[in-house]
Design a protein around this motif. Structure first.
Motif, mmCIF file in Angstrom:
data_model
loop_
_atom_site.group_PDB
_atom_site.id
_atom_site.type_symbol
_atom_site.label_atom_id
_atom_site.label_comp_id
_atom_site.label_asym_id
_atom_site.label_seq_id
_atom_site.Cartn_x
_atom_site.Cartn_y
_atom_site.Cartn_z
ATOM 1 N N LEU B 14 0.861 -1.184 0.000
ATOM 2 C CA LEU B 14 0.000 0.000 0.000
ATOM 3 C C LEU B 14 0.903 1.241 0.000
ATOM 4 N N PRO B 15 0.755 2.110 -1.000
ATOM 5 C CA PRO B 15 1.738 3.204 -1.116
ATOM 6 C C PRO B 15 1.479 4.362 -0.158
ATOM 7 N N VAL B 16 1.745 4.132 1.107
ATOM 8 C CA VAL B 16 1.532 5.169 2.121
ATOM 9 C C VAL B 16 2.798 5.426 2.932
ATOM 10 N N GLY B 17 3.933 5.018 2.387
ATOM 11 C CA GLY B 17 5.197 5.369 3.031
ATOM 12 C C GLY B 17 5.663 4.438 4.134
ATOM 13 N N ALA B 18 4.944 3.327 4.350
ATOM 14 C CA ALA B 18 5.295 2.460 5.472
ATOM 15 C C ALA B 18 6.625 1.730 5.266
ATOM 16 N N HIS B 19 7.096 1.675 4.020
ATOM 17 C CA HIS B 19 8.372 0.978 3.796
ATOM 18 C C HIS B 19 9.559 1.738 4.385
ATOM 19 N N THR B 20 9.284 2.953 4.860
ATOM 20 C CA THR B 20 10.358 3.741 5.468
ATOM 21 C C THR B 20 10.413 3.531 6.990
ATOM 22 N N ALA B 93 4.204 11.257 10.526
ATOM 23 C CA ALA B 93 4.695 11.116 9.145
ATOM 24 C C ALA B 93 3.993 9.953 8.456
ATOM 25 N N GLY B 97 0.834 9.764 5.056
ATOM 26 C CA GLY B 97 0.648 8.914 3.876
ATOM 27 C C GLY B 97 -0.757 8.330 3.842
ATOM 28 N N LYS B 160 16.477 -6.350 5.927
ATOM 29 C CA LYS B 160 17.475 -5.324 5.611
ATOM 30 C C LYS B 160 18.491 -5.183 6.739
ATOM 31 N N LEU B 218 18.554 3.841 7.949
ATOM 32 C CA LEU B 218 17.748 3.397 6.812
ATOM 33 C C LEU B 218 16.284 3.755 7.003
ATOM 34 N N PHE B 219 15.832 3.695 8.253
ATOM 35 C CA PHE B 219 14.391 3.818 8.538
ATOM 36 C C PHE B 219 14.114 5.050 9.409
ATOM 37 N N LEU B 220 12.900 5.512 9.237
ATOM 38 C CA LEU B 220 12.380 6.648 9.986
ATOM 39 C C LEU B 220 12.426 6.400 11.493
#
Ligand SMILES: Nc1nc2c(ncn2[C@@H]2O[C@H](COP(=O)(O)OP(=O)(O)O)[C@@H](O)[C@H]2O)c(=O)[nH]1
Ligand SMILES: [Mg+2]
Lengths: 250, 221
Positions: B14-20, B93, B97, B160, B218-220
């Motif tokens: 789901l493109p809401v920025g959770a991969h960060t 943040a 998203g 990762k 790497l991550f928020l």
């Protein structure tokens, strides 16, 4: 947001719980230009060059995407080409390709924050953190993009293609000053690239060649004029090379 | 009841920025957490932060379905139970998203317009409540999504941060089933913002603060 006072309607309170930044109606939001290309081909240097050339005439900001979040941002801040607070780095969760294509949320947030803090902006430059030839920007994030390859990667790179090489709004063949040292014929490399790009522009660039830098800045100015007049249509180079260009093999 | 929506909400794509976001894994790894300890981290979070987040999400969904929509009580209760600024910022943040997606799907929905009135920005559980209302998801399904997303976020970030066999990640999630079920029950039992449990483990807070000052992450959060 004192900078945005002019965007307020008369009579509207300057502060309030629902205060949002609104771009003045007669002016489109900042042009967003993506800078993609393999690691080491000179993307950060191109951003620094563009800031140096254009920050005097345009209100600019920069967003970097990196595997390790802030390397590029730190390089650009230390280059002193733009006030440091106008350079933002986004976390990409070790997926810099995703952050500029499949899920651009973090980048959009950064661009919107910069517009809110320093807007109205004319130009936001976004550097990709990709590590190969296939990472390109989604039009959901970038209005236009340039793709950077360098002569040190070898004269064949342009011919091999890939979505950025064939479809980016501008292809930069960078570090032409190094060509004699790596036995690359820049003219042939440019010709190969032009053949792969069906008429889209190719620019041979070196940070040591002021004339090439002027051409790069002029390209940005021209895109900005089209963006402002509403005639620029963002195009997507796509995540994959078009099949019609795959006959060269590798 | 919505057929596809619960799957959309649970999908990491789901493109809401959770991969960060690593749901606290990257800060924990920096503090010395090993791969063998990941299942324990999953359980620890299920019994602490996730109860608060999931309960706040359910409260937000209920608020989203009332007229007029007022998210302030749940937003404030959750912010008060998230004492570490970097964690509030990360939640806001991520919420941004979700808000952007809700706006794209149904900009005039009263829950979506209510989100725009919240300052500082709505925290993720609040935005998920609004998105749940937009998608017509029930509170049980929504809470399942929150709990599952937490597990999947950590398991995926582990690929990762502490790389190993990706199949292990799946096994960790399956093994967390019983704990996850307890989290869901606890979260759904919370009826008012005042009852929202404050589950803020001190180490989670400390690691988040350290992470915020770290370069090359790497991550928020
Ligand atoms: N000789 C030469 N070196 C360049 C040029 N542009 C960049 N470089 C060097 O190439 C290296 C990588 O540049 P950088 O901008 O960091 O690349 P990025 O990884 O794509 O952002 C650095 O050492 C730069 O100094 C150029 O025009 N000529
Ligand atoms: Mg760079």
């Amino acid at each position: 947001m004192p900078d945005n006072a002019s965007a307020q309607q008369p009579g509207q309170p300057a502060q309030g719980p629902n205060e949002h930044y609104h771009q003045p109606l007669n002016q489109p939001r900042a042009l967003r230009i993506g800078v993609a290309g393999p690691v080491g081909t000179g993307k950060s240097s191109i951003l620094a060059t563009l800031c140096r050339e254009l920050a005097g005439e345009l209100s600019m900001a920069v967003v970097t995407n990196d595997i390790y979040t802030d390397e590029d941002a730190r390089f650009l801040r230390s280059a002193g080409v733009l006030p440091t607070e106008r350079i933002r780095a986004v976390e990409t969760g070790a997926c810099p390709h995703t952050a500029i294509r499949d899920d651009v949320s973090a980048n959009l947030d950064a661009v919107e924050d910069l517009e809110e803090a320093y807007g109205p902006l004319d130009l936001v430059l976004i550097e990709s953190g990709g590590d190969n030839l296939t990472a390109t920007f989604s039009p959901a994030l970038a209005d236009a993009q340039l793709f950077s390859i360098d002569v040190a990667g070898g004269g064949d790179v342009a011919r091999k293609g890939g979505p950025g090489i064939t479809g980016a709004d501008l292809l930069v063949i960078n570090k032409t000053d190094l060509a004699p040292h790596v036995e690359v014929d820049v003219t042939a490399m440019v010709a190969d690239a032009e053949r792969a790009r069906d008429g889209l522009p190719v620019l041979a660039l070196s940070k040591h060649d002021p004339e090439s830098i002027a051409r790069l800045a002029d390209w940005v100015r021209a895109v900005l004029v089209r963006h402002r007049s509403g005639t620029h249509v963002p195009t997507d180079p796509g995540p994959m090379a078009p099949h019609s260009h795959s006959h060269d093999g590798s | 009841m919505a057929l596809l929506a619960p799957y959309l909400l649970a999908d990491g794509r789901l493109p809401v920025g959770a991969h960060t976001y690593s749901a606290g894994l990257e800060p924990a790894v920096a503090a010395g957490l090993t791969r063998a300890q990941i299942p324990a981290l999953l359980r620890a979070r299920l019994h602490t932060t996730v109860v608060t987040e999931a309960a706040a999400t359910a409260l937000a969904l209920r608020a989203a379905l009332r007229a007029p929509v007022d998210f302030a009580p749940v937003q404030e209760a959750l912010a008060a139970r998230t004492p570490t600024a970097p964690l509030r910022e990360a939640s806001a943040a991520l919420g941004r998203g979700v808000h952007r997606l809700a706006r794209r799907l149904d900009p005039d929905h009263p829950a979506v317009t209510a989100l725009a009135r919240i300052r500082p920005r709505p925290l993720r559980p609040v935005t998920l409540g609004a998105l749940g209302a937009v998608l017509g998801v029930g509170e049980e399904e929504l809470v399942h999504g929150v709990v599952y997303d937490e597990l999947q976020t950590i398991a995926s970030a582990a690929l990762k941060l502490l790389p190993g066999d990706p199949l292990d990640s799946v096994a960790w999630i399956v093994a967390a089933e019983a704990d996850a079920a307890r989290t869901v029950t606890e979260a759904l039992a919370v009826r008012t913002p005042a009852e929202l449990p404050a589950r803020t483990p001190p180490l989670t807070e400390q690691w988040a603060l350290e992470h915020d000052r770290r370069e090359r992450r790497l991550f928020l959060a």
